[in-house]
Design a protein around this motif. Structure first.
Motif, PDB file in Angstrom:
ATOM      1  N   GLY A   1       1.530 -21.799 -29.684  1.00 59.16           N
ATOM      2  CA  GLY A   1       1.616 -23.090 -29.000  1.00 59.16           C
ATOM      3  C   GLY A   1       1.533 -22.933 -27.490  1.00 59.16           C
ATOM      4  O   GLY A   1       1.222 -23.887 -26.767  1.00 59.16           O
ATOM      5  N   THR A   2       1.799 -21.742 -26.984  1.00 63.93           N
ATOM      6  CA  THR A   2       1.749 -21.504 -25.535  1.00 63.93           C
ATOM      7  C   THR A   2       0.645 -20.520 -25.172  1.00 63.93           C
ATOM      8  O   THR A   2       0.672 -19.931 -24.088  1.00 63.93           O
ATOM      9  CB  THR A   2       3.098 -20.951 -25.017  1.00 63.93           C
ATOM     10  OG1 THR A   2       3.346 -19.704 -25.683  1.00 63.93           O
ATOM     11  CG2 THR A   2       4.238 -21.906 -25.295  1.00 63.93           C
ATOM     12  N   SER A   3      -0.327 -20.361 -26.055  1.00 63.82           N
ATOM     13  CA  SER A   3      -1.407 -19.422 -25.760  1.00 63.82           C
ATOM     14  C   SER A   3      -2.253 -19.918 -24.583  1.00 63.82           C
ATOM     15  O   SER A   3      -2.487 -21.118 -24.450  1.00 63.82           O
ATOM     16  CB  SER A   3      -2.313 -19.279 -26.993  1.00 63.82           C
ATOM     17  OG  SER A   3      -3.433 -18.480 -26.664  1.00 63.82           O
ATOM     18  N   PRO A   4      -2.741 -18.992 -23.744  1.00 65.60           N
ATOM     19  CA  PRO A   4      -3.674 -19.417 -22.686  1.00 65.60           C
ATOM     20  C   PRO A   4      -5.022 -19.843 -23.274  1.00 65.60           C
ATOM     21  O   PRO A   4      -5.836 -20.432 -22.551  1.00 65.60           O
ATOM     22  CB  PRO A   4      -3.817 -18.161 -21.811  1.00 65.60           C
ATOM     23  CG  PRO A   4      -3.451 -17.021 -22.709  1.00 65.60           C
ATOM     24  CD  PRO A   4      -2.426 -17.557 -23.659  1.00 65.60           C
ATOM     25  N   CYS A   5      -5.248 -19.580 -24.546  1.00 64.05           N
ATOM     26  CA  CYS A   5      -6.548 -19.851 -25.174  1.00 64.05           C
ATOM     27  C   CYS A   5      -6.424 -21.046 -26.134  1.00 64.05           C
ATOM     28  O   CYS A   5      -5.664 -20.992 -27.105  1.00 64.05           O
ATOM     29  CB  CYS A   5      -6.998 -18.597 -25.930  1.00 64.05           C
ATOM     30  SG  CYS A   5      -8.414 -18.866 -26.982  1.00 64.05           S
ATOM     31  N   ALA A   6      -7.177 -22.090 -25.863  1.00 64.16           N
ATOM     32  CA  ALA A   6      -7.076 -23.323 -26.670  1.00 64.16           C
ATOM     33  C   ALA A   6      -7.463 -23.084 -28.131  1.00 64.16           C
ATOM     34  O   ALA A   6      -6.927 -23.733 -29.037  1.00 64.16           O
ATOM     35  CB  ALA A   6      -7.941 -24.422 -26.060  1.00 64.16           C
ATOM     36  N   ASP A   7      -8.406 -22.166 -28.383  1.00 61.47           N
ATOM     37  CA  ASP A   7      -8.804 -21.902 -29.768  1.00 61.47           C
ATOM     38  C   ASP A   7      -7.656 -21.265 -30.564  1.00 61.47           C
ATOM     39  O   ASP A   7      -7.512 -21.508 -31.767  1.00 61.47           O
ATOM     40  CB  ASP A   7     -10.031 -20.980 -29.808  1.00 61.47           C
ATOM     41  CG  ASP A   7     -11.304 -21.733 -29.413  1.00 61.47           C
ATOM     42  OD1 ASP A   7     -11.244 -22.985 -29.316  1.00 61.47           O
ATOM     43  OD2 ASP A   7     -12.334 -21.073 -29.194  1.00 61.47           O
ATOM     44  N   VAL A   8      -6.879 -20.441 -29.893  1.00 64.33           N
ATOM     45  CA  VAL A   8      -5.710 -19.847 -30.566  1.00 64.33           C
ATOM     46  C   VAL A   8      -4.696 -20.944 -30.892  1.00 64.33           C
ATOM     47  O   VAL A   8      -4.137 -20.994 -31.994  1.00 64.33           O
ATOM     48  CB  VAL A   8      -5.071 -18.738 -29.696  1.00 64.33           C
ATOM     49  CG1 VAL A   8      -3.733 -18.291 -30.282  1.00 64.33           C
ATOM     50  CG2 VAL A   8      -6.014 -17.547 -29.565  1.00 64.33           C
ATOM     51  N   PHE A   9      -4.492 -21.850 -29.948  1.00 61.58           N
ATOM     52  CA  PHE A   9      -3.591 -22.990 -30.188  1.00 61.58           C
ATOM     53  C   PHE A   9      -4.063 -23.753 -31.426  1.00 61.58           C
ATOM     54  O   PHE A   9      -3.263 -24.093 -32.315  1.00 61.58           O
ATOM     55  CB  PHE A   9      -3.600 -23.919 -28.962  1.00 61.58           C
ATOM     56  CG  PHE A   9      -2.687 -25.114 -29.077  1.00 61.58           C
ATOM     57  CD1 PHE A   9      -1.456 -25.134 -28.432  1.00 61.58           C
ATOM     58  CD2 PHE A   9      -3.059 -26.235 -29.824  1.00 61.58           C
ATOM     59  CE1 PHE A   9      -0.609 -26.241 -28.538  1.00 61.58           C
ATOM     60  CE2 PHE A   9      -2.217 -27.337 -29.933  1.00 61.58           C
ATOM     61  CZ  PHE A   9      -0.989 -27.342 -29.284  1.00 61.58           C
ATOM     62  N   ALA A  10      -5.360 -24.010 -31.502  1.00 65.14           N
ATOM     63  CA  ALA A  10      -5.903 -24.771 -32.642  1.00 65.14           C
ATOM     64  C   ALA A  10      -5.674 -24.024 -33.956  1.00 65.14           C
ATOM     65  O   ALA A  10      -5.325 -24.623 -34.976  1.00 65.14           O
ATOM     66  CB  ALA A  10      -7.392 -25.035 -32.422  1.00 65.14           C
ATOM     67  N   TYR A  11      -5.865 -22.705 -33.923  1.00 63.98           N
ATOM     68  CA  TYR A  11      -5.653 -21.894 -35.134  1.00 63.98           C
ATOM     69  C   TYR A  11      -4.182 -21.990 -35.570  1.00 63.98           C
ATOM     70  O   TYR A  11      -3.874 -22.179 -36.753  1.00 63.98           O
ATOM     71  CB  TYR A  11      -6.031 -20.436 -34.850  1.00 63.98           C
ATOM     72  CG  TYR A  11      -6.424 -19.638 -36.081  1.00 63.98           C
ATOM     73  CD1 TYR A  11      -7.749 -19.244 -36.285  1.00 63.98           C
ATOM     74  CD2 TYR A  11      -5.467 -19.263 -37.025  1.00 63.98           C
ATOM     75  CE1 TYR A  11      -8.109 -18.501 -37.406  1.00 63.98           C
ATOM     76  CE2 TYR A  11      -5.827 -18.526 -38.148  1.00 63.98           C
ATOM     77  CZ  TYR A  11      -7.145 -18.144 -38.330  1.00 63.98           C
ATOM     78  OH  TYR A  11      -7.496 -17.411 -39.439  1.00 63.98           O
ATOM     79  N   GLY A  12      -3.297 -21.901 -34.591  1.00 65.59           N
ATOM     80  CA  GLY A  12      -1.862 -22.016 -34.889  1.00 65.59           C
ATOM     81  C   GLY A  12      -1.537 -23.387 -35.462  1.00 65.59           C
ATOM     82  O   GLY A  12      -0.763 -23.509 -36.424  1.00 65.59           O
ATOM     83  N   ALA A  13      -2.142 -24.430 -34.882  1.00 64.82           N
ATOM     84  CA  ALA A  13      -1.913 -25.797 -35.374  1.00 64.82           C
ATOM     85  C   ALA A  13      -2.382 -25.914 -36.825  1.00 64.82           C
ATOM     86  O   ALA A  13      -1.729 -26.562 -37.652  1.00 64.82           O
ATOM     87  CB  ALA A  13      -2.632 -26.799 -34.486  1.00 64.82           C
ATOM     88  N   ALA A  14      -3.517 -25.274 -37.123  1.00 63.08           N
ATOM     89  CA  ALA A  14      -4.034 -25.302 -38.504  1.00 63.08           C
ATOM     90  C   ALA A  14      -3.036 -24.630 -39.449  1.00 63.08           C
ATOM     91  O   ALA A  14      -2.803 -25.098 -40.573  1.00 63.08           O
ATOM     92  CB  ALA A  14      -5.380 -24.590 -38.564  1.00 63.08           C
ATOM     93  N   GLN A  15      -2.438 -23.532 -38.977  1.00 65.75           N
ATOM     94  CA  GLN A  15      -1.435 -22.846 -39.812  1.00 65.75           C
ATOM     95  C   GLN A  15      -0.194 -23.714 -40.017  1.00 65.75           C
ATOM     96  O   GLN A  15       0.371 -23.755 -41.115  1.00 65.75           O
ATOM     97  CB  GLN A  15      -1.040 -21.529 -39.148  1.00 65.75           C
ATOM     98  CG  GLN A  15      -1.499 -20.319 -39.939  1.00 65.75           C
ATOM     99  CD  GLN A  15      -0.996 -19.026 -39.320  1.00 65.75           C
ATOM    100  OE1 GLN A  15      -1.673 -18.503 -38.428  1.00 65.75           O
ATOM    101  NE2 GLN A  15       0.136 -18.514 -39.746  1.00 65.75           N
ATOM    102  N   VAL A  16       0.212 -24.421 -38.958  1.00 65.82           N
ATOM    103  CA  VAL A  16       1.379 -25.308 -39.077  1.00 65.82           C
ATOM    104  C   VAL A  16       1.077 -26.404 -40.102  1.00 65.82           C
ATOM    105  O   VAL A  16       1.914 -26.708 -40.966  1.00 65.82           O
ATOM    106  CB  VAL A  16       1.747 -25.928 -37.708  1.00 65.82           C
ATOM    107  CG1 VAL A  16       2.765 -27.056 -37.867  1.00 65.82           C
ATOM    108  CG2 VAL A  16       2.291 -24.851 -36.774  1.00 65.82           C
TER     109      VAL A  16
END
Ligand code: XUL
Ligand code: CO
Length: 435
Positions: free
Chosen positions: A154-169
């Motif tokens: 959720g605090t990644s500097p990379c928006a794509d990582v944030f999106a991947y995390g959101a998908a996992q949530v």
């Protein structure tokens, strides 16, 4: 099939029993303050420690013997582990469990495949829950192990990582809903920083709050009525984690309009790492009506990291249960053993000794706390210590019906105030009467 063939079902035999596979104090149906011990505690087992923790440490690999586990990242292996886990829950008499998505199902080489694996295992767990009468205390997504999350989710500097995390949530919330989970936890494993030289803290915090708001919105959409939790921890693995303690979490929730949607899942060893006692962390959370659930463990006073040991300290379990009773008991939460055996305790039966000990330690804590409350002398002392606020000038201050001018006039006419002793030693002696 029995995966623990030599272990009987653990039952209550009372304090004089010498049987290591029996409870000496935890008597599930015994009433304390009018409620069964089982309902007071709402014990849960942590899937990650029981099934997935090989007991490696920073200096050496796994030692735990898991004869049922072929070590493959396959759905078949995951399904078999679930069967083992439910035999464990049956034999220990633990009613609840908690998991991360990646504990119960493998992370495969693409997200769609990982999601499908999670759905398959979830369906299997649903059948096991029904067959064994077990319940899910909370689910969560593992947003800290995979290298993509090395700089946060959720605090990644990379928006794509944030999106991947959101998908996992999203997928983990779907699984939690399907399993009737009573809660959903966010532990910010990598939500912090290693150095401020490369960190835009404000932006990271805004993003983390956005993720939590999206989870709240998604819960409404899918009809998930469970309680959301944030789990404080100050450091490890990050240098600094934003959810560092109860007070920091509550401030974050208030700042971002999330109070009311989240409660705290407090872990004892995380309190210690934050330089607090668990009693302190619980007191802060309860004052804000925000204590949701507990990850029950304890730290080692001589080692500086999160040792996640099983709770055996009776002062600790007494203070925890005293606070739980004081707040009127758990609603959605419970006592989840986020605890692991020592690396040397590598045999399957050690899983049982560990949980039996933790459950008995909490049973003794509950009984001590109830004795303390029934006696009433400590509560009476505290009430008396603050009695100057119940009437006169104190009541006026509490009611916000006075001013600096009026208090100045009052103090000028009142002489030197007399304050009574704090009586810490007396109170410590009293506490020892109940342990
Ligand atoms: C790690 C920890 C986690 C959370 C769930 O210290 O406590 O296992 O409880 O992510
Ligand atoms: Co935890």
């Amino acid at each position: 099939m029995a995966f623990f063939p030599d272990i009987p079902k653990i039952t209550y035999e009372g304090p004089s029993s010498k049987n290591p596979f029996a409870f000496k104090h935890y008597n599930p149906d015994e009433l304390i303050e009018g409620k069964t011990m089982r309902d007071h505690m709402r014990f849960a087992a942590a899937y990650w420690h029981v099934m997935r923790n090989g007991l490696s440490d920073p200096f050496g690999g796994a030692t735990a013997l898991m004869p049922w586990d072929d070590q493959s990242d396959t759905v078949d292996n995951a399904l078999k582990r679930a069967d083992v886990f439910f035999e464990f829950l049956d034999k220990t008499g633990i009613d609840y469990y908690c998991f991360h998505d990646r504990d119960i199902a493998p992370e495969l080489n693409d997200l769609a495949k990982s999601n499908t694996a999670l759905e398959k295992v979830t369906a299997h767990l649903k059948g096991l829950q029904q067959a064994h009468g077990k319940k899910l205390l909370w689910g969560t997504a593992c947003l800290f192990s995979h290298p993509r999350y090395s700089q946060g989710a959720g605090t990644s500097p990379c928006a794509d990582v944030f999106a991947y995390g959101a998908a996992q949530v999203k997928a983990a919330m779907d699984a939690t809903l399907a399993l009737g989970g009573e809660g959903y936890t966010f532990w910010g494993g990598r939500e912090g920083y290693s150095t401020l030289l490369n960190t835009d803290m404000k932006r990271e915090l805004d993003h983390l709050a956005a993720l939590l708001h999206m989870a709240v919105d998604y819960a409404k959409k899918i009809g998930f009525k469970g309680q959301f939790y944030i789990e404080p921890k100050p450091r490890e693995p990050s240098t600094h984690q934003y959810d560092s303690d109860s007070a920091a979490c509550l401030n974050f929730l208030r700042e971002y309009g999330l109070m009311g949607h989240f409660k705290l899942n407090l872990e004892t060893n995380h309190a210690t790492l934050a330089g607090h006692t668990m009693l302190h962390e619980m007191t802060v959370a309860i004052a804000a009506d925000s204590l949701g659930s507990i990850d029950a463990n304890q730290g080692d006073e001589l080692i500086g990291w999160d040792t996640d040991q099983f709770p055996t300290d009776l002062y600790l379990t007494t203070s925890i249960m005293q606070k739980v009773l004081e707040m009127g008991g758990f609603t959605t939460g419970g006592l989840n053993f986020d605890a692991k055996r020592r690396r040397e305790s590598h045999e399957p039966e050690d899983l049982f000794h560990a949980h039996i000990g933790g459950m008995d330690a909490f049973a003794r804590g509950l009984k001590s706390a109830a004795r303390m409350r029934a006696d009433g002398r400590i509560a009476e002392f505290v009430a008396k210590r603050y009695s100057s606020w119940d009437s006169g000038i104190g009541a006026k201050i509490e009611a916000k019906q006075t001013s600096l001018e009026e208090l100045s006039a009052y103090a000028l006419g009142n002489g030197e105030p007399a304050i009574g002793s704090g009586r810490q030693e007396l109170l410590e002696n009293l506490l020892n009467e109940f342990i």
